[in-house]
Scaffold this motif. Structure first.
Motif, PDB file in Angstrom:
ATOM      1  N   UNK A 176      43.333  11.242 -15.842  1.00 39.51           N
ATOM      2  CA  UNK A 176      42.082  11.898 -15.471  1.00 39.51           C
ATOM      3  C   UNK A 176      40.873  11.039 -15.829  1.00 39.51           C
ATOM      4  N   UNK A 177      40.927  10.383 -16.997  1.00 38.70           N
ATOM      5  CA  UNK A 177      39.826   9.510 -17.391  1.00 38.70           C
ATOM      6  C   UNK A 177      39.731   8.305 -16.466  1.00 38.70           C
ATOM      7  N   UNK A 178      40.892   7.767 -16.083  1.00 39.37           N
ATOM      8  CA  UNK A 178      40.903   6.634 -15.156  1.00 39.37           C
ATOM      9  C   UNK A 178      40.306   7.025 -13.816  1.00 39.37           C
ATOM     10  N   UNK A 179      40.667   8.212 -13.326  1.00 36.16           N
ATOM     11  CA  UNK A 179      40.114   8.685 -12.058  1.00 36.16           C
ATOM     12  C   UNK A 179      38.607   8.840 -12.135  1.00 36.16           C
ATOM     13  N   UNK A 180      38.116   9.430 -13.229  1.00 39.13           N
ATOM     14  CA  UNK A 180      36.666   9.621 -13.385  1.00 39.13           C
ATOM     15  C   UNK A 180      35.940   8.287 -13.455  1.00 39.13           C
ATOM     16  N   UNK A 181      36.534   7.316 -14.158  1.00 36.21           N
ATOM     17  CA  UNK A 181      35.883   6.015 -14.278  1.00 36.21           C
ATOM     18  C   UNK A 181      35.928   5.257 -12.955  1.00 36.21           C
ATOM     19  N   UNK A 182      37.053   5.363 -12.247  1.00 33.97           N
ATOM     20  CA  UNK A 182      37.158   4.709 -10.945  1.00 33.97           C
ATOM     21  C   UNK A 182      36.126   5.280  -9.972  1.00 33.97           C
ATOM     22  N   UNK A 183      35.975   6.605  -9.966  1.00 30.70           N
ATOM     23  CA  UNK A 183      34.958   7.222  -9.120  1.00 30.70           C
ATOM     24  C   UNK A 183      33.564   6.720  -9.487  1.00 30.70           C
ATOM     25  N   UNK A 184      33.326   6.550 -10.782  1.00 33.21           N
ATOM     26  CA  UNK A 184      32.009   6.112 -11.229  1.00 33.21           C
ATOM     27  C   UNK A 184      31.701   4.697 -10.773  1.00 33.21           C
ATOM     28  N   UNK A 185      32.628   3.780 -10.978  1.00 35.52           N
ATOM     29  CA  UNK A 185      32.342   2.371 -10.671  1.00 35.52           C
ATOM     30  C   UNK A 185      32.380   2.084  -9.184  1.00 35.52           C
ATOM     31  N   UNK A 186      33.072   2.933  -8.417  1.00 38.82           N
ATOM     32  CA  UNK A 186      33.104   2.686  -6.971  1.00 38.82           C
ATOM     33  C   UNK A 186      32.067   3.515  -6.226  1.00 38.82           C
ATOM     34  N   UNK A 187      31.262   4.264  -6.984  1.00 39.58           N
ATOM     35  CA  UNK A 187      30.148   4.974  -6.364  1.00 39.58           C
ATOM     36  C   UNK A 187      30.480   6.283  -5.722  1.00 39.58           C
TER      37      UNK A 187
END
Length: 228
Positions: free
Chosen positions: A215-226
């Protein structure tokens, strides 16, 4: 020996009428409660994983006859991974009929994704052994349903996707840190922070470390990819 009312109801949700009820009982028996007279579901899990893989590979090829292997593989992985199996198991109430030892019951075993995913694979094997591949295919395709048609072409687990994103930019893999653990021992909640070398972070909570990391990876991926 016939199935109990509880197991009969579960078989109905599963969509299969067992000629050999003992196969379903074994598929639902976790190692924490097994004995010489009550074998656990680990061998069935091994078989069910392969049956699911075959059925899903065939279904994906039929669903998209033009897709290259590079697109089919991540779709396949998304559909057969433990988290997906556990989600299907939850939908049909498998946790309610799973046979667990007291320690596993007290630690929230009926909600653990790993146990549910393993048991779902064992149940698939039970159907296969009871009535053959066509019967197992029917159960799998009905339960997985529209997931097969709607699975994203670039479907990967979030940790893999985030790592690939970082490596594509010459960065080291992300780091996952447990920052908190709350709740009782039988139902803990883990807080995990995912951090990239560039300083970007995201935090998530879940009932297992693995789920919280994803879940943390998904949230961070969403953040860095906009895609917040």
């Amino acid at each position: 020996m016939t199935l109990s009312a509880e197991l009969s109801a579960f078989a109905g949700r599963l969509g299969h009428d067992f000629a050999r009820p003992e196969l379903l009982r074994r598929a639902l028996t976790h190692s924490s409660i097994s004995s010489l007279s009550r074998p656990d579901n680990q061998r069935l899990e091994f078989l069910g994983d392969r049956v699911l893989g075959l059925v899903m590979a065939d279904a994906l090829l039929r669903a998209d006859r033009a897709a290259a292997e590079g697109l089919l593989a991540p779709r396949f992985n998304a559909l057969v991974r433990k988290e997906t199996c556990a989600d299907i198991a939850s939908q049909i109430g498998l946790g309610q009929v799973l046979k667990l030892g007291r320690s596993e019951q007290m630690s929230g075993g009926r909600r653990k994704a790993a146990l549910l995913g393993d048991a779902m694979e064992a149940v698939i094997a039970a159907v296969y052994l009871d009535a053959g591949l066509d019967a197992a295919r029917q159960v799998i395709l009905r339960l997985w349903g529209s997931r097969i048609d709607t699975v994203e072409a670039d479907a990967r687990d979030p940790k893999t996707s985030l790592q690939e994103w970082a490596q594509g930019r010459g960065e080291p893999p992300p780091v996952y840190t447990e920052t908190a653990r709350t709740g009782p021992d039988h139902a803990p909640v883990f807080t995990i922070e995912a951090r990239l070398a560039g300083g970007q972070t995201a935090v998530a909570e879940a009932g297992s470390k693995r789920a919280a990391e994803q879940a943390a990876a998904r949230a961070l991926l969403d953040k860095v990819t906009g895609h917040e």
